[in-house]
Design an enzyme around this catalytic site. Sequence first.
Site, short mmCIF file in Angstrom:
data_model
loop_
_atom_site.label_atom_id
_atom_site.label_comp_id
_atom_site.label_asym_id
_atom_site.label_seq_id
_atom_site.Cartn_x
_atom_site.Cartn_y
_atom_site.Cartn_z
N GLY A 118 5.10 -65.83 -22.50
CA GLY A 118 6.28 -66.55 -23.00
C GLY A 118 6.65 -66.03 -24.38
O GLY A 118 5.89 -65.29 -25.00
N GLY A 153 8.20 -69.84 -21.49
CA GLY A 153 8.46 -68.73 -20.57
C GLY A 153 9.88 -68.77 -20.07
O GLY A 153 10.70 -69.61 -20.47
N PHE A 154 10.18 -67.86 -19.17
CA PHE A 154 11.53 -67.72 -18.65
C PHE A 154 11.99 -69.01 -17.93
O PHE A 154 12.97 -69.64 -18.34
CB PHE A 154 11.54 -66.48 -17.74
CG PHE A 154 12.55 -66.47 -16.64
CD1 PHE A 154 13.90 -66.57 -16.93
CD2 PHE A 154 12.14 -66.34 -15.33
CE1 PHE A 154 14.83 -66.55 -15.90
CE2 PHE A 154 13.06 -66.31 -14.30
CZ PHE A 154 14.41 -66.43 -14.59
N ILE A 155 11.26 -69.44 -16.93
CA ILE A 155 11.69 -70.64 -16.19
C ILE A 155 11.49 -71.89 -17.05
O ILE A 155 12.34 -72.77 -17.11
CB ILE A 155 10.92 -70.77 -14.85
CG1 ILE A 155 11.20 -69.55 -13.96
CG2 ILE A 155 11.30 -72.07 -14.14
CD1 ILE A 155 10.41 -69.52 -12.66
N TYR A 185 -3.77 -63.02 -6.83
CA TYR A 185 -2.73 -63.94 -7.31
C TYR A 185 -2.46 -65.02 -6.27
O TYR A 185 -2.50 -66.22 -6.56
CB TYR A 185 -1.46 -63.14 -7.63
CG TYR A 185 -0.31 -63.98 -8.11
CD1 TYR A 185 -0.48 -64.90 -9.14
CD2 TYR A 185 0.95 -63.86 -7.54
CE1 TYR A 185 0.57 -65.66 -9.59
CE2 TYR A 185 2.02 -64.61 -7.99
CZ TYR A 185 1.82 -65.51 -9.01
OH TYR A 185 2.87 -66.27 -9.45
N LEU A 196 3.70 -74.93 -15.34
CA LEU A 196 4.24 -73.59 -15.07
C LEU A 196 3.35 -72.48 -15.65
O LEU A 196 3.52 -71.32 -15.30
CB LEU A 196 5.63 -73.45 -15.70
CG LEU A 196 6.76 -74.26 -15.06
CD1 LEU A 196 7.98 -74.26 -15.99
CD2 LEU A 196 7.16 -73.72 -13.70
#
Length: 330
Positions: free
Chosen positions: A38, A12-14, A151, A78
């Site tokens: 991702g 994914g991004f992070i 969430y 994550l």
Amino acid sequence: MSMRFLITGGAGFIGSHLTEALLAAGHEVTVLDDLSTGRFENIEPLVGRPGFRFAIDAIANAVVLDRLVSECQVIVHLAAAVGVQLIVEHPVHTIETNVMGTEAVLQAAARYRAKVLVASTSEVYGKGSRVPFQEDDDAVLGPTSRSRWAYAASKMVDEFLALAYYRERDLPVIVARLFNTVGPRQTGRYGMVIPRFLTQALRGQPITVYGDGAQSRCFCDVSDVVLALMGLALHPDAVGRVYNVGSTEEVTILELAHRVKTVTRSASPIQLIPYDQAYAPGFEDMRRRVPETTRVRNLLGWEPRVPLDEILARVASFMASYDSPRSAAR
Ligand code: UDP
């Protein structure tokens, strides 16, 4: 000392930025990602690097998870369903992914005594109005009839469970509550405002500001967030606690739209869109979201270094190169 990390959601991004930083610091990294949100492209340049491994699989695959956890010393969890748009549209997926995923990771970690950093979110502060948000503040969520709060509630269960493993099973866990994080590779597909605004500005399309635009956020560059995550994962005194990680540079969304226009020299008009049209009817936005970051600063000396205008410039140039014919042909 070099360690082997398992990064769930590492494509994914992070996760992909964290993986790069850990490898650069001499650690070994295994990425586990099912590529639901991702992208393989995010980790593709790392394939073949010494110490890097990846598994394209779901956390729900207990056999794979068990094996990967048995091989690592530290897990950074994550993998999660994120992004307000995704959550409102797929609440079952959100709740199941977030709660069952964390449960599976903690159970496996407990079997092998691996340290776990659980990534949580500033969403858990809900509608709290005491700004800045401090780690031990009360959480004020909306009713269960509004799926938006699923969430926050799912990540709260993750936090409770992680801290319970620490207290009851003596498992070394850390909870990092991430505030708005931005940078190259973040996609606007799941609603995130900065990639959306920059894409709109670069294409000359209207910049879609929801509500009156007076709501505010603090945006932190992913390179800064990654330094905090690494510091927390490696610091022996970090365990058993919750840490806010984010920038304190507050900006309204309307001001953000103007700054995006300036950075990209775009002639895009700014368009105000009522919340009911932007999200499902009855959607509740957070007016302000600012972290109190004294705890992480005192432990690590961590402070964000990249200001918002620099973040916007970096992401804009990433997007411009990504949209180029050479990238498109990849
Ligand atoms: N937002 C907006 N236009 C968009 C996308 C988002 O005005 O096209 C607003 C959104 O309503 C919120 C803020 O930008 O007030 C940040 O949204 P994002 O989904 O990035 O993160 P959040 O902080 O809500 O988790």
